[in-house]
Scaffold this motif. Sequence first.
Motif, PDB file in Angstrom:
ATOM      1  N   ARG A 157       0.824  -1.207   0.000  1.00 43.29           N
ATOM      2  CA  ARG A 157       0.000   0.000   0.000  1.00 43.29           C
ATOM      3  C   ARG A 157       0.859   1.259   0.000  1.00 43.29           C
ATOM      4  N   ILE A 158       1.992   1.212   0.687  1.00 39.29           N
ATOM      5  CA  ILE A 158       2.877   2.375   0.695  1.00 39.29           C
ATOM      6  C   ILE A 158       3.515   2.571  -0.673  1.00 39.29           C
ATOM      7  N   ILE A 159       4.020   1.484  -1.250  1.00 41.41           N
ATOM      8  CA  ILE A 159       4.699   1.579  -2.538  1.00 41.41           C
ATOM      9  C   ILE A 159       3.734   1.940  -3.657  1.00 41.41           C
ATOM     10  N   SER A 160       2.539   1.359  -3.637  1.00 45.15           N
ATOM     11  CA  SER A 160       1.587   1.600  -4.725  1.00 45.15           C
ATOM     12  C   SER A 160       0.890   2.945  -4.607  1.00 45.15           C
ATOM     13  N   GLY A 161       1.002   3.570  -3.426  1.00 40.28           N
ATOM     14  CA  GLY A 161       0.419   4.899  -3.264  1.00 40.28           C
ATOM     15  C   GLY A 161      -0.914   4.850  -2.548  1.00 40.28           C
ATOM     16  N   LEU A 197     -12.175  -6.414  -1.456  1.00 39.63           N
ATOM     17  CA  LEU A 197     -10.785  -6.817  -1.654  1.00 39.63           C
ATOM     18  C   LEU A 197     -10.434  -6.877  -3.134  1.00 39.63           C
ATOM     19  N   ALA A 198     -11.393  -7.269  -3.967  1.00 37.08           N
ATOM     20  CA  ALA A 198     -11.143  -7.293  -5.411  1.00 37.08           C
ATOM     21  C   ALA A 198     -10.880  -5.888  -5.935  1.00 37.08           C
ATOM     22  N   GLN A 199     -11.624  -4.910  -5.438  1.00 32.05           N
ATOM     23  CA  GLN A 199     -11.410  -3.522  -5.860  1.00 32.05           C
ATOM     24  C   GLN A 199     -10.071  -2.989  -5.348  1.00 32.05           C
ATOM     25  N   SER A 200      -9.704  -3.378  -4.138  1.00 34.45           N
ATOM     26  CA  SER A 200      -8.423  -2.948  -3.576  1.00 34.45           C
ATOM     27  C   SER A 200      -7.268  -3.543  -4.374  1.00 34.45           C
ATOM     28  N   LYS A 201      -7.401  -4.806  -4.751  1.00 31.04           N
ATOM     29  CA  LYS A 201      -6.371  -5.458  -5.568  1.00 31.04           C
ATOM     30  C   LYS A 201      -6.234  -4.748  -6.914  1.00 31.04           C
ATOM     31  N   LYS A 202      -7.344  -4.447  -7.542  1.00 30.44           N
ATOM     32  CA  LYS A 202      -7.323  -3.756  -8.832  1.00 30.44           C
ATOM     33  C   LYS A 202      -6.605  -2.412  -8.716  1.00 30.44           C
ATOM     34  N   SER A 207      -1.910   1.051  -9.788  1.00 29.58           N
ATOM     35  CA  SER A 207      -0.936   2.003  -9.272  1.00 29.58           C
ATOM     36  C   SER A 207       0.492   1.509  -9.457  1.00 29.58           C
ATOM     37  N   MET A 208       0.715   0.222  -9.196  1.00 32.98           N
ATOM     38  CA  MET A 208       2.053  -0.332  -9.363  1.00 32.98           C
ATOM     39  C   MET A 208       2.482  -0.327 -10.828  1.00 32.98           C
ATOM     40  N   LEU A 209       1.582  -0.686 -11.719  1.00 27.33           N
ATOM     41  CA  LEU A 209       1.913  -0.745 -13.141  1.00 27.33           C
ATOM     42  C   LEU A 209       2.148   0.644 -13.718  1.00 27.33           C
ATOM     43  N   ALA A 210       1.564   1.643 -13.078  1.00 27.94           N
ATOM     44  CA  ALA A 210       1.777   3.013 -13.547  1.00 27.94           C
ATOM     45  C   ALA A 210       3.154   3.530 -13.177  1.00 27.94           C
ATOM     46  N   GLY A 211       3.806   2.881 -12.188  1.00 24.58           N
ATOM     47  CA  GLY A 211       5.135   3.291 -11.772  1.00 24.58           C
ATOM     48  C   GLY A 211       6.201   2.601 -12.596  1.00 24.58           C
TER      49      GLY A 211
END
Length: 216
Positions: A157-161, A197-202, A207-211
Amino acid sequence: MPKENLKKKAYDTIKEKIIDCEYMPSTFLNETMLMSVVGTSRTPIREALNKLEQEKLVKILPKKGIVVSEITIRDITAVYQVRELVEPYIIRTWGMNIPVNTLQKYKERTQDSGTNDSMEDQFLLDDAFHRVIINACDNSYLFNLLCNVYDQNHRIRIISGRLQTRLEESAHEHLKIIEYLLDKKYEEAALTMGEHLAQSKKAAFESMLAGNGYKL
């Protein structure tokens, strides 16, 4: 200080810095630096690092050193696979064990969080609510598994924003879960938790893929 207390101090200090991303993924650590930070000798540091390696928070590389474990898309997938399987199961099986006054407290805090709390406070409230759910678990193996998963989830959560829009959506989803629990509708609460949880995973994936710099 007794040996066990030194070991615990070393473990707690290093682990906190890793899961809070003060020590970022793929960062190399060395024992001398950690001895200075923790204020202990080499032995408690090594014992702490061995335990953290078992928890997959660090990797001990022979002749190279200690590196903080990276976070990949596969890690996100693995973390949410566990959460999507276990958290709804806990609600179905032990949801009735969550005290009503605790649910009422989180309902009130969640309703007020958007206007009165900082983003950091909202993030902590979000995390605390999920820990209320897992604390209802009466299976020590599942509980310990989720505690380990939550440490990794905290780093993700910290890394993905911490996106404000996702925090607001998450708060609304929590309120739905709480309402179902208060009404003793455990199946509906479990299904809503799965959707949440599915929405949180998405959101974490996007966010990770955008980095940059994270592996598939």
